[in-house]
Design a protein around this motif. Structure first.
Motif, PDB file in Angstrom:
ATOM      1  N   SER A   1       8.995   5.472  -1.694  1.00 50.10           N
ATOM      2  CA  SER A   1       8.438   4.360  -0.917  1.00 50.10           C
ATOM      3  C   SER A   1       7.840   4.861   0.397  1.00 50.10           C
ATOM      4  O   SER A   1       6.811   4.363   0.851  1.00 50.10           O
ATOM      5  CB  SER A   1       9.501   3.289  -0.653  1.00 50.10           C
ATOM      6  N   GLN A   2       8.457   5.889   1.003  1.00 50.68           N
ATOM      7  CA  GLN A   2       7.898   6.459   2.233  1.00 50.68           C
ATOM      8  C   GLN A   2       6.602   7.201   1.949  1.00 50.68           C
ATOM      9  O   GLN A   2       5.648   7.128   2.729  1.00 50.68           O
ATOM     10  CB  GLN A   2       8.931   7.388   2.877  1.00 50.68           C
TER      11      GLN A   2
ATOM     12  N   ARG B   1      14.371  -7.073   1.266  1.00 49.19           N
ATOM     13  CA  ARG B   1      15.526  -7.337   0.405  1.00 49.19           C
ATOM     14  C   ARG B   1      15.874  -8.817   0.403  1.00 49.19           C
ATOM     15  O   ARG B   1      16.001  -9.432   1.455  1.00 49.19           O
ATOM     16  CB  ARG B   1      16.731  -6.530   0.904  1.00 49.19           C
TER      17      ARG B   1
ATOM     18  N   TRP C   1      14.041  -7.419  -4.721  1.00 47.30           N
ATOM     19  CA  TRP C   1      13.294  -6.763  -3.648  1.00 47.30           C
ATOM     20  C   TRP C   1      11.799  -7.017  -3.830  1.00 47.30           C
ATOM     21  O   TRP C   1      11.308  -7.106  -4.959  1.00 47.30           O
ATOM     22  CB  TRP C   1      13.533  -5.255  -3.671  1.00 47.30           C
TER      23      TRP C   1
ATOM     24  N   PHE D   1       8.196  -5.246  -2.593  1.00 44.54           N
ATOM     25  CA  PHE D   1       7.584  -4.067  -1.965  1.00 44.54           C
ATOM     26  C   PHE D   1       6.087  -4.314  -1.795  1.00 44.54           C
ATOM     27  O   PHE D   1       5.399  -4.731  -2.728  1.00 44.54           O
ATOM     28  CB  PHE D   1       7.801  -2.819  -2.817  1.00 44.54           C
TER      29      PHE D   1
ATOM     30  N   PRO E   1      12.993   4.482  -5.036  1.00 45.33           N
ATOM     31  CA  PRO E   1      13.598   5.523  -4.202  1.00 45.33           C
ATOM     32  C   PRO E   1      12.939   5.606  -2.822  1.00 45.33           C
ATOM     33  O   PRO E   1      11.715   5.496  -2.706  1.00 45.33           O
ATOM     34  CB  PRO E   1      13.355   6.804  -5.021  1.00 45.33           C
ATOM     35  N   ARG E   2      13.760   5.819  -1.796  1.00 50.78           N
ATOM     36  CA  ARG E   2      13.240   5.805  -0.428  1.00 50.78           C
ATOM     37  C   ARG E   2      12.170   6.861  -0.200  1.00 50.78           C
ATOM     38  O   ARG E   2      11.171   6.615   0.488  1.00 50.78           O
ATOM     39  CB  ARG E   2      14.389   5.989   0.571  1.00 50.78           C
TER      40      ARG E   2
ATOM     41  N   THR F   1      21.457  -0.040  -3.343  1.00 46.68           N
ATOM     42  CA  THR F   1      20.310   0.432  -2.573  1.00 46.68           C
ATOM     43  C   THR F   1      19.023  -0.072  -3.198  1.00 46.68           C
ATOM     44  O   THR F   1      19.016  -0.647  -4.289  1.00 46.68           O
ATOM     45  CB  THR F   1      20.289   1.968  -2.526  1.00 46.68           C
ATOM     46  N   GLN F   2      17.920   0.150  -2.510  1.00 50.78           N
ATOM     47  CA  GLN F   2      16.640  -0.361  -3.016  1.00 50.78           C
ATOM     48  C   GLN F   2      16.272   0.307  -4.332  1.00 50.78           C
ATOM     49  O   GLN F   2      16.583   1.484  -4.554  1.00 50.78           O
ATOM     50  CB  GLN F   2      15.549  -0.146  -1.973  1.00 50.78           C
TER      51      GLN F   2
ATOM     52  N   GLY G   1       9.679  -2.499   2.064  1.00 53.83           N
ATOM     53  CA  GLY G   1      10.522  -3.251   1.148  1.00 53.83           C
ATOM     54  C   GLY G   1      11.281  -4.356   1.860  1.00 53.83           C
ATOM     55  O   GLY G   1      11.808  -4.151   2.958  1.00 53.83           O
TER      56      GLY G   1
END
Length: 206
Positions: free
Chosen positions: A175-176, A184, A198, A200, A171-172, A167-168, A182
């Motif tokens: 990032s939100q 990939r 990645w 961002f 942390p989602r 996963t990215q 992001g």
């Protein structure tokens, strides 16, 4: 290809041995047993060069370690005087000083990025590239690092970060919260272990 501004004979074996020694002392702070492989370092350098193109200011490398990514950044065409290498471990920072003439070596914790940049007189940042093991660090530390990165970056500026995980690496939820987008890259299967780069960004108005 421009010359790499490092002292003669950057010894990869010595760097790997030092990295391994540091990992044995504190594996969670290092995130890997050996430094980033050549293909991963090159992928990070390409992404960073694309992110800083057309922008003024320094490229900040977080967790520079033994300089494997640094070499790739220089080889990709990023001028040494625009590189600032942040490394918390004194032994690794000393290794960087002994092998690189051009980049600025900043010994300190990336969680204090804004303060470190102010202390060094770094007023503008074009991109940030990170080898920090974000997935293995405490959540509050990751939060502080990522917030600091995007406080230092201009609108549209990018954080380039690799991960070994599926996963990215940011942390989602975080990032939100920051409004990050992001992107990939492909998995680099020939790295040990395989890794993904990645990128961002925080769009204007986010």
């Amino acid at each position: 290809m421009p010359p790499i501004e490092s002292r003669t004979g950057l010894d990869s074996r010595a760097g790997t041995a030092l990295f391994l020694k540091r990992w044995l002392r504190n594996p969670f702070s290092m995130g890997a047993v050996v430094p980033s492989g050549r293909l991963l370092a090159q992928a990070m350098a390409r992404a960073t060069f694309a992110a800083m193109r057309g922008r003024d200011g320094h490229v900040i490398e977080l967790g520079a370690g033994t300089g494997e990514v640094t070499k790739a950044l220089l080889a990709a065409g990023i001028p040494a005087h625009r590189l600032a290498l942040v490394e918390r471990e004194p032994e690794l920072a000393a290794f960087l000083r002994s092998h690189f003439d051009g980049p600025r070596i900043v010994e300190g914790d990336a969680a204090r990025l804004q303060a470190l940049l102010q202390e060094q007189g770094v007023a503008s940042v074009s991109a940030v590239v990170s080898s920090l093991p974000l997935l293995s660090l405490p959540a509050e530390v990751v939060r502080g690092i990522v917030h600091g990165v995007f406080e230092a970056l201009p609108c549209g500026g990018a954080l380039v970060q690799f991960t070994y995980g599926p996963t990215q690496p940011v942390p989602r939820a975080l990032s939100q919260e920051l409004g990050l987008v992001g992107t990939r890259g492909p998995r680099i299967w020939r790295n040990v272990p395989p890794a993904v780069v990645w990128t961002f960004r925080k769009p204007a108005g986010a």
